[in-house]
Write a protein that holds these residues in place. Structure first.
Motif, mmCIF file in Angstrom:
data_model
loop_
_atom_site.group_PDB
_atom_site.id
_atom_site.type_symbol
_atom_site.label_atom_id
_atom_site.label_comp_id
_atom_site.label_asym_id
_atom_site.label_seq_id
_atom_site.Cartn_x
_atom_site.Cartn_y
_atom_site.Cartn_z
ATOM 1 N N ASP A 47 0.843 -1.186 0.000
ATOM 2 C CA ASP A 47 0.000 0.000 0.000
ATOM 3 C C ASP A 47 0.881 1.239 0.000
ATOM 4 N N THR A 48 0.701 2.051 -1.002
ATOM 5 C CA THR A 48 1.463 3.293 -1.088
ATOM 6 C C THR A 48 0.517 4.441 -1.361
ATOM 7 N N GLN A 49 0.931 5.606 -0.944
ATOM 8 C CA GLN A 49 0.185 6.815 -1.230
ATOM 9 C C GLN A 49 1.092 7.708 -2.060
ATOM 10 N N LEU A 50 0.769 7.851 -3.327
ATOM 11 C CA LEU A 50 1.587 8.644 -4.215
ATOM 12 C C LEU A 50 1.123 10.091 -4.195
ATOM 13 N N PRO A 51 2.058 11.016 -4.358
ATOM 14 C CA PRO A 51 1.650 12.421 -4.385
ATOM 15 C C PRO A 51 0.887 12.740 -5.659
ATOM 16 N N ASP A 52 0.109 13.802 -5.601
ATOM 17 C CA ASP A 52 -0.671 14.252 -6.744
ATOM 18 C C ASP A 52 0.285 14.748 -7.824
ATOM 19 N N PRO A 53 0.160 14.256 -9.077
ATOM 20 C CA PRO A 53 1.097 14.700 -10.110
ATOM 21 C C PRO A 53 0.909 16.169 -10.488
ATOM 22 N N ASN A 54 -0.275 16.742 -10.248
ATOM 23 C CA ASN A 54 -0.541 18.147 -10.549
ATOM 24 C C ASN A 54 -0.986 18.865 -9.278
ATOM 25 N N PRO A 55 -0.056 19.133 -8.368
ATOM 26 C CA PRO A 55 -0.481 19.762 -7.113
ATOM 27 C C PRO A 55 -0.845 21.227 -7.324
ATOM 28 N N GLN A 56 -1.796 21.688 -6.525
ATOM 29 C CA GLN A 56 -2.122 23.106 -6.542
ATOM 30 C C GLN A 56 -1.062 23.843 -5.725
ATOM 31 N N GLN A 57 -0.805 25.062 -6.142
ATOM 32 C CA GLN A 57 0.178 25.862 -5.422
ATOM 33 C C GLN A 57 -0.421 26.307 -4.092
ATOM 34 N N ALA A 58 0.192 25.889 -3.006
ATOM 35 C CA ALA A 58 -0.293 26.245 -1.676
ATOM 36 C C ALA A 58 0.468 27.462 -1.172
ATOM 37 N N GLN A 59 -0.214 28.248 -0.388
ATOM 38 C CA GLN A 59 0.443 29.408 0.194
ATOM 39 C C GLN A 59 1.358 28.928 1.323
ATOM 40 N N PRO A 60 2.445 29.641 1.566
ATOM 41 C CA PRO A 60 3.305 29.255 2.680
ATOM 42 C C PRO A 60 2.551 29.349 4.004
ATOM 43 N N ASN A 61 2.800 28.383 4.863
ATOM 44 C CA ASN A 61 2.154 28.303 6.181
ATOM 45 C C ASN A 61 0.630 28.274 6.055
ATOM 46 N N ALA A 62 0.128 27.560 5.031
ATOM 47 C CA ALA A 62 -1.313 27.488 4.822
ATOM 48 C C ALA A 62 -1.989 26.665 5.916
ATOM 49 N N ASN A 63 -1.296 25.656 6.448
ATOM 50 C CA ASN A 63 -1.874 24.810 7.476
ATOM 51 C C ASN A 63 -1.035 24.944 8.748
ATOM 52 N N PRO A 64 -1.470 25.777 9.698
ATOM 53 C CA PRO A 64 -0.654 25.958 10.904
ATOM 54 C C PRO A 64 -0.702 24.747 11.827
ATOM 55 N N ASP A 65 -1.611 23.796 11.572
ATOM 56 C CA ASP A 65 -1.720 22.632 12.441
ATOM 57 C C ASP A 65 -0.708 21.549 12.118
ATOM 58 N N GLN A 66 -0.039 21.624 10.977
ATOM 59 C CA GLN A 66 0.886 20.550 10.640
ATOM 60 C C GLN A 66 2.199 20.718 11.403
ATOM 61 N N ILE A 67 2.741 19.593 11.804
ATOM 62 C CA ILE A 67 3.961 19.561 12.599
ATOM 63 C C ILE A 67 5.094 19.057 11.706
ATOM 64 N N VAL A 68 6.199 19.797 11.682
ATOM 65 C CA VAL A 68 7.374 19.408 10.906
ATOM 66 C C VAL A 68 8.525 19.204 11.881
ATOM 67 N N LEU A 69 9.063 18.004 11.890
ATOM 68 C CA LEU A 69 10.210 17.665 12.728
ATOM 69 C C LEU A 69 11.448 17.725 11.849
ATOM 70 N N GLU A 70 12.351 18.632 12.159
ATOM 71 C CA GLU A 70 13.588 18.770 11.397
ATOM 72 C C GLU A 70 14.714 18.057 12.131
ATOM 73 N N VAL A 71 15.443 17.240 11.392
ATOM 74 C CA VAL A 71 16.611 16.551 11.938
ATOM 75 C C VAL A 71 17.835 17.272 11.385
#
Length: 138
Positions: A47-71
């Protein structure tokens, strides 16, 4: 006691040199049926989830609820640009994800960090209750 040219000794009872292909065809048909049964059962799916081949351009910081862990290199970590110590990473992730209904995190690894640090961070996130781990694009 002479033999006639017409066939003394029974001309119909002589040996024939024709190949009997019926057993060979039977074996081939049995092999064909066996392969037709085995091949569909041997297929395995991942089972894989492939990204959308034609993504819509999202604004920066459009979703403040998402968490990004940087290593980062040298055993440094950051959660949404907030630096965090390696020893306190698990507790911070646990405090973030306990009240959240959606348990999704994005992991972004620096090019200078080791793969083991990224996997360790993913393990910590999984232990803190994260269900879906995504990899942030470059």
């Amino acid at each position: 006691m002479g033999m006639s040219a017409g066939g003394g000794g029974g001309s119909g009872s002589g040996l024939t040199n024709d190949i009997n292909v019926t057993p060979m065809i039977d074996v081939l048909l049995v092999l064909l049926v066996i392969f037709m049964i085995i091949v569909p059962m041997s297929r395995k799916a991942i089972d894989t989830q492939l990204p959308d081949p034609n993504p819509q351009q999202a604004q920066p910081n459009a979703n403040p609820d998402q968490i990004v862990l940087e290593v980062l290199p040298d055993d440094k970590y950051a959660i949404n640009k907030e630096p965090i110590e390696k020893a306190k990473l698990f507790e911070r992730l646990k405090s973030i994800y306990d009240p959240r209904p959606d348990k999704i995190i994005f992991v972004k690894g620096d090019t200078m960090t080791t793969y083991a640090n990224v996997v360790w961070a993913m393990d910590q996130a999984r232990g803190a209750g994260v269900k879906v781990i995504g990899v942030a694009p470059k």
